[in-house]
Design an enzyme around this catalytic site. Structure first.
Site, PDB file in Angstrom:
ATOM      1  N   SER A 194      -2.812   9.844  89.002  1.00 30.21           N
ATOM      2  CA  SER A 194      -3.188   9.862  87.589  1.00 30.21           C
ATOM      3  C   SER A 194      -3.526   8.460  87.106  1.00 30.21           C
ATOM      4  CB  SER A 194      -2.057  10.418  86.726  1.00 30.21           C
ATOM      5  OG  SER A 194      -2.460  10.374  85.373  1.00 30.21           O
ATOM      6  N   HIS A 208       1.786  17.539  85.020  1.00 24.51           N
ATOM      7  CA  HIS A 208       1.379  16.329  84.281  1.00 24.51           C
ATOM      8  C   HIS A 208       0.135  16.652  83.448  1.00 24.51           C
ATOM      9  CE1 HIS A 208      -1.393  12.931  83.874  1.00 24.51           C
ATOM     10  NE2 HIS A 208      -0.341  12.130  83.796  1.00 24.51           N
ATOM     11  N   GLU A 231      -0.580  16.716  79.512  1.00 30.12           N
ATOM     12  CA  GLU A 231      -1.742  15.956  79.002  1.00 30.12           C
ATOM     13  C   GLU A 231      -2.569  16.836  78.045  1.00 30.12           C
ATOM     14  OE1 GLU A 231      -4.144  13.897  82.136  1.00 30.12           O
ATOM     15  OE2 GLU A 231      -5.789  15.144  81.446  1.00 30.12           O
ATOM     16  N   LYS A 285       1.585  16.935  89.675  1.00 24.65           N
ATOM     17  CA  LYS A 285       0.353  16.473  89.019  1.00 24.65           C
ATOM     18  C   LYS A 285      -0.217  17.566  88.103  1.00 24.65           C
ATOM     19  CE  LYS A 285      -2.944  14.000  87.659  1.00 24.65           C
ATOM     20  NZ  LYS A 285      -4.301  14.323  87.853  1.00 24.65           N
TER      21      LYS A 285
HETATM   22  C1  6PG Z   1      -5.372  11.961  85.245  1.00 28.08           C
HETATM   23  C2  6PG Z   1      -6.172  13.128  84.728  1.00 28.08           C
HETATM   24  C3  6PG Z   1      -7.263  13.562  85.643  1.00 28.08           C
HETATM   25  C4  6PG Z   1      -7.964  14.847  85.201  1.00 28.08           C
HETATM   26  C5  6PG Z   1      -8.722  14.705  83.941  1.00 28.08           C
HETATM   27  C6  6PG Z   1      -9.655  15.865  83.648  1.00 28.08           C
HETATM   28  O1  6PG Z   1      -4.167  12.121  85.285  1.00 28.08           O
HETATM   29  O2  6PG Z   1      -5.948  10.932  85.584  1.00 28.08           O
HETATM   30  O3  6PG Z   1      -5.323  14.211  84.524  1.00 28.08           O
HETATM   31  O4  6PG Z   1      -6.716  13.779  86.915  1.00 28.08           O
HETATM   32  O5  6PG Z   1      -8.847  15.198  86.191  1.00 28.08           O
HETATM   33  O6  6PG Z   1      -7.898  14.481  82.887  1.00 28.08           O
HETATM   34  O7  6PG Z   1      -8.996  17.064  83.487  1.00 28.08           O
HETATM   35  P1  6PG Z   1      -9.741  18.237  82.699  1.00 28.08           P
HETATM   36  O8  6PG Z   1     -11.204  18.172  83.101  1.00 28.08           O
HETATM   37  O9  6PG Z   1      -9.121  19.511  83.160  1.00 28.08           O
HETATM   38  O10 6PG Z   1      -9.577  17.945  81.260  1.00 28.08           O
END
Ligand code: 6PG
Length: 481
Positions: free
Chosen positions: A128, A185, A189, A182
């Site tokens: 992430s 996570h 998010e 993840k």
């Molecule tokens: C991170 C993010 C990343 C994720 C994007 C897009 O932790 O760096 O979670 O891995 O791919 O946030 O996610 P969505 O396209 O589903 O919004």
């Protein structure tokens, strides 16, 4: 170059930045991409001595010290299986392959078992922090066999973000644990982002705030309990003006939110594990619903909300702040419960306090709340959702009145706040010693003979309901609240 420490496959933005991060931290990295032009262009552009290129997987395998360590940075899904299949003939027993994409944890477990049969060790590596984090220090969530992790621990730890609690990399547990962590996570998010968007809607609709004024509010919130990467980012995004029109760019962006799947998988997983995670799910649903713009536009004219839009009450901003804090705390609570149950049912052996520790820096949901939540979990590791801990509850209690006022205003004003609403509903139901689920059980038994349990004696019961002669109700039910 021979004797490279790491092979990295997939040179999209994340792969490029991770390769640079490893190289700048003292590792020799051999990179490979499906299209050779991309590889050449990258090496030419960065001119980094510790990087070299391979133009076939055979070359890549030959370039690496044994046991080989290879990181896949290819698009999650069938591409991972394709690359593994092409790579396998060049690997040997004991080699370690890591998948750094957002793969589904069940796919990771399947791949792990298939590769184990060939003696290849496979790790699911949650990463992430976006492209910037990949370059400057991501939060890393590796899962798989402890022996496989031991072979890459030093490398991963060196490139990870560092918080005052150490490098943001730790072993997340067996099997697909890394990708499971993840995935959750990302669900948190989604919930955090949705909560922020709801607060912004409150400011915009309830107070007529421009994006720039709202940006100042988020910047202020970022100095308090809500200090977090996403709060700070929101202030920055709201302030940004479109160079072409001079207008705040956010106002020019189509209101249909995309998603790549991790949030949805977390919601599905919660249902499968039998863990209530309505706030995580609500954030996914809100994105899905946003996509039906044409339906929304049609219904906007057909279904006016009853009553005039109430004025925002005094102290509304503080109420919205309480609401967002509460949404975030509840989202963490639900995520931690998911880990608790997944670790039990899938035998991951995840140390949830360690998860919170490695989220302190580098990742998208890094937030001031994390050290507090970690402390609570270290004090009370078996608490499934933190709700039993007095200090966690105290934080919730302090924010309830404001959050309820914000929600009440939103309900009357016709402003959707599904993340906040679901967080409050979750708390309401979780604190209710009695729920009308007895009636659900009676209904199930009455139409389908599904049986029920009684509160006054053990056993499983079925009633032929049609034949029951109901006694006349007398007085108040002892169960009334
Ligand atoms: C991170 C993010 C990343 C994720 C994007 C897009 O932790 O760096 O979670 O891995 O791919 O946030 O996610 P969505 O396209 O589903 O919004």
């Amino acid at each position: 170059m021979n004797g490279a420490d790491l092979g990295l496959i997939g040179l999209a933005a994340m792969g490029q930045n991770l390769a640079l991060n490893f190289a700048r931290n003292g590792f020799r990295v051999c990179v490979y991409n499906r299209t050779a032009d991309q590889t050449r262009a990258f090496l030419e552009q960065v001119r980094e001595e510790a990087l070299c290129a391979a133009y076939s997987l055979d070359d890549l395998a030959r370039c690496l010290v044994r046991p080989r360590r290879i990181l896949l940075m290819v698009r999650a899904g069938t591409a991972v299986d394709e690359v593994l299949e092409q790579l396998l003939p060049f690997l040997e027993k004991g080699d370690v392959v890591m998948d750094g994409g957002n793969s589904h944890f069940a796919d990771t477990e399947r791949r792990m078992q298939a590769l184990a049969a060939e003696g290849i060790r496979f790790l699911g590596l949650g990463i992430s922090g976006g492209t910037k984090g990949a370059l400057l220090g991501p939060s890393l969530m590796p899962g798989g066999s402890p022996e496989a992790y031991a072979a890459v621990e030093e490398m991963l730890t060196r490139i990870a973000a560092v918080s005052d609690a150490g490098p943001c990399c730790a072993y997340m547990g067996r099997g697909g644990a890394g990708h499971f962590v993840k995935m959750v996570h990302n669900a948190i998010e989604y919930a955090f982002m949705q909560g922020i968007a709801e607060a912004y809607d409150g400011m915009r609709t309830g107070m007529g705030m421009s994006p720039e004024v709202a940006a100042e509010v988020f910047a202020r919130w970022n100095e308090g309990a809500l200090q977090a990467y996403l709060t700070e980012l929101t202030a920055r995004v709201l302030r940004y003006r479109d160079p072409e029109t001079g207008e705040p760019l956010v106002e020019r962006i189509l209101d249909e939110a995309e998603q790549k799947g991790t949030g949805r998988w977390a919601a599905q997983s919660a249902l499968e594990l039998g863990v209530p995670a309505p706030t995580l799910t609500a954030a996914v649903t809100a994105r899905t619903l946003s996509h039906f713009k044409a339906h929304r536009e049609r219904l906007a004219a057909l279904l006016p909300w009853p009553g005039p839009v109430p004025a925002a009450p005094e102290g509304f901003l503080a109420d919205l702040e309480d609401g967002l804090n509460l949404t975030l705390l509840v989202a963490f609570s639900q995520g931690l419960w998911l880990f608790h149950e997944a670790s039990r049912q899938y035998q991951y052996g995840t140390d949830r306090a360690e998860v919170l520790r490695i989220w302190r820096a580098g990742c998208i949901i890094r937030a001031r709340w994390l050290p507090f939540l970690e402390e609570i979990l270290r004090e009370d590791p078996e608490n499934p959702h933190l709700l039993f801990h007095p200090r966690f509850l105290e934080q919730i209690r302090q924010r309830l009145p404001g959050a309820i006022r914000a929600r009440r205003w939103a309900l009357e004003a016709g402003v959707p706040m599904p993340a906040l609403g679901s967080a409050l509903e979750y708390l309401q139901a979780m604190r209710r010693a009695w729920l009308p689920a007895n009636l659900i059980q009676a209904q199930r038994d009455a139409f389908g003979a599904h049986t029920y349990r009684r509160i006054d004696r053990p056993g499983v019961f079925h009633t032929e309901w049609e034949e029951t002669i109901s006694p006349r109700p007398q007085g108040r039910s002892p169960w009334s609240v």
